[in-house]
Design a protein around this motif. Structure first.
Motif, short mmCIF file in Angstrom:
data_model
loop_
_atom_site.label_atom_id
_atom_site.label_comp_id
_atom_site.label_asym_id
_atom_site.label_seq_id
_atom_site.Cartn_x
_atom_site.Cartn_y
_atom_site.Cartn_z
N ASN A 1 15.84 -19.04 -14.29
CA ASN A 1 16.80 -17.96 -14.06
C ASN A 1 16.20 -16.56 -14.20
OD1 ASN A 1 18.99 -19.67 -13.52
ND2 ASN A 1 19.27 -20.01 -15.70
N ALA A 2 14.89 -16.44 -14.13
CA ALA A 2 14.26 -15.12 -14.29
C ALA A 2 12.95 -15.07 -13.53
CB ALA A 2 14.02 -14.82 -15.77
N GLY A 3 12.42 -13.86 -13.39
CA GLY A 3 11.13 -13.72 -12.73
C GLY A 3 10.75 -12.26 -12.61
N GLY A 4 9.62 -12.03 -11.98
CA GLY A 4 9.15 -10.67 -11.80
C GLY A 4 7.95 -10.62 -10.90
N GLY A 5 7.49 -9.39 -10.66
CA GLY A 5 6.33 -9.23 -9.81
C GLY A 5 6.02 -7.77 -9.58
N LYS A 6 5.30 -7.48 -8.51
CA LYS A 6 4.87 -6.13 -8.17
C LYS A 6 5.52 -5.68 -6.86
CE LYS A 6 0.38 -6.80 -10.32
NZ LYS A 6 -1.07 -6.76 -10.12
N TRP A 7 5.59 -4.37 -6.68
CA TRP A 7 6.09 -3.81 -5.43
C TRP A 7 5.26 -2.57 -5.09
CZ3 TRP A 7 7.77 1.17 -4.92
CH2 TRP A 7 8.06 1.86 -6.10
N ASN A 8 5.32 -2.20 -3.80
CA ASN A 8 4.69 -0.95 -3.37
C ASN A 8 5.48 -0.39 -2.19
OD1 ASN A 8 3.44 -1.86 -0.78
ND2 ASN A 8 2.34 -3.20 -2.19
N GLY A 9 5.47 0.91 -2.06
CA GLY A 9 6.19 1.59 -1.00
C GLY A 9 5.73 3.03 -0.93
N ALA A 10 6.61 3.92 -0.48
CA ALA A 10 6.27 5.34 -0.39
C ALA A 10 7.54 6.18 -0.49
CB ALA A 10 5.55 5.63 0.92
N SER A 11 7.37 7.41 -0.97
CA SER A 11 8.45 8.39 -1.02
C SER A 11 7.90 9.68 -0.42
CB SER A 11 8.90 8.61 -2.47
OG SER A 11 9.86 9.64 -2.53
N ALA A 12 8.52 10.13 0.66
CA ALA A 12 8.05 11.32 1.37
C ALA A 12 6.57 11.20 1.73
CB ALA A 12 8.32 12.58 0.55
N GLY A 13 6.14 10.01 2.10
CA GLY A 13 4.76 9.77 2.50
C GLY A 13 3.78 9.58 1.36
N VAL A 14 4.24 9.71 0.12
CA VAL A 14 3.37 9.55 -1.04
C VAL A 14 3.52 8.10 -1.55
CG1 VAL A 14 2.85 10.32 -3.39
CG2 VAL A 14 3.63 11.97 -1.67
N PRO A 15 2.41 7.37 -1.66
CA PRO A 15 2.50 5.98 -2.12
C PRO A 15 3.09 5.85 -3.52
CG PRO A 15 0.33 6.44 -1.22
CD PRO A 15 1.05 7.76 -1.34
N CYS A 16 3.86 4.79 -3.71
CA CYS A 16 4.46 4.44 -5.01
C CYS A 16 4.21 2.96 -5.24
CB CYS A 16 5.96 4.65 -5.00
SG CYS A 16 6.50 6.32 -4.68
N SER A 17 4.23 2.58 -6.50
CA SER A 17 4.13 1.16 -6.83
C SER A 17 4.68 0.92 -8.22
CB SER A 17 2.67 0.68 -6.75
OG SER A 17 1.88 1.37 -7.69
N GLY A 18 4.89 -0.32 -8.52
CA GLY A 18 5.41 -0.66 -9.84
C GLY A 18 5.67 -2.13 -9.99
N ARG A 19 6.57 -2.42 -10.93
CA ARG A 19 6.93 -3.81 -11.24
C ARG A 19 8.42 -4.01 -11.02
NH1 ARG A 19 3.71 -7.21 -12.61
NH2 ARG A 19 5.09 -8.46 -13.87
N TRP A 20 8.81 -5.25 -10.84
CA TRP A 20 10.22 -5.60 -10.76
C TRP A 20 10.48 -6.81 -11.64
CZ3 TRP A 20 11.48 -10.47 -9.09
CH2 TRP A 20 10.54 -11.13 -8.32
N GLU A 21 11.71 -6.88 -12.13
CA GLU A 21 12.17 -8.04 -12.91
C GLU A 21 13.52 -8.46 -12.37
OE1 GLU A 21 12.29 -6.98 -17.01
OE2 GLU A 21 10.13 -6.84 -17.18
N ALA A 22 13.79 -9.75 -12.40
CA ALA A 22 15.05 -10.27 -11.89
C ALA A 22 15.60 -11.32 -12.84
CB ALA A 22 14.86 -10.88 -10.50
N SER A 23 16.93 -11.38 -12.89
CA SER A 23 17.60 -12.44 -13.65
C SER A 23 18.82 -12.89 -12.86
CB SER A 23 18.02 -11.95 -15.04
OG SER A 23 18.91 -10.87 -14.94
N ARG A 24 19.06 -14.18 -12.91
CA ARG A 24 20.19 -14.74 -12.16
C ARG A 24 21.49 -14.44 -12.89
NH1 ARG A 24 19.81 -20.00 -9.00
NH2 ARG A 24 18.10 -20.43 -10.42
N GLN A 25 22.51 -14.07 -12.12
CA GLN A 25 23.83 -13.79 -12.71
C GLN A 25 24.49 -15.08 -13.13
OE1 GLN A 25 26.45 -11.51 -10.19
NE2 GLN A 25 25.21 -9.69 -10.40
#
Length: 119
Positions: free
Chosen positions: A95-119
């Motif tokens: 019922n849980a997990g996580g990982g990494k993500w990447n994207g951009a805001s106004a053309g500037v790269p962003c990245s980080g982590r995500w976590e999830a849990s089942r309702q």
């Protein structure tokens, strides 16, 4: 006599086929189907520091109202998803997990982590 045997064989095949169709939707579900609360945290870049969302998983496909979401969760819990132009991958277990993500805001790269849990 021969006609009755053919008729019985056809009826038997039809009933077995119909029973298989009735079971098909239950087989299509994946262990991770349901509603998931997701928290996204930015570690680098100028994206929002954090965000929360609820995603729906149905038959291993990820969706969310009002978002451009394309992704899947495999039977082993492997996550691959694109959400509003950002990309994420990771692993769910139970019922849980996580990982990494990447994207951009106004053309500037962003990245980080995500976590999830089942309702």
């Amino acid at each position: 006599m021969r006609y009755n045997r053919i008729r019985k064989a056809f009826l038997g095949c039809t009933l077995v086929g119909a029973a298989g169709l009735a079971v098909a939707p239950a087989v299509a579900q994946t262990p991770y189907d349901g509603l998931w609360n997701v928290t996204i945290v930015t570690k680098s870049g100028t994206c929002e520091p954090s965000a929360h969302s609820t995603l729906t998983v149905a038959d291993g496909r990820i969706s969310a109202p009002g978002a451009e979401v394309s992704g899947t969760i495999g039977r082993e819990g492997l996550v691959r998803v694109s959400i509003n132009g950002a990309y994420a991958n990771g692993q769910l277990s139970g019922n849980a997990g996580g990982g990494k993500w990447n994207g951009a805001s106004a053309g500037v790269p962003c990245s980080g982590r995500w976590e999830a849990s089942r309702q």
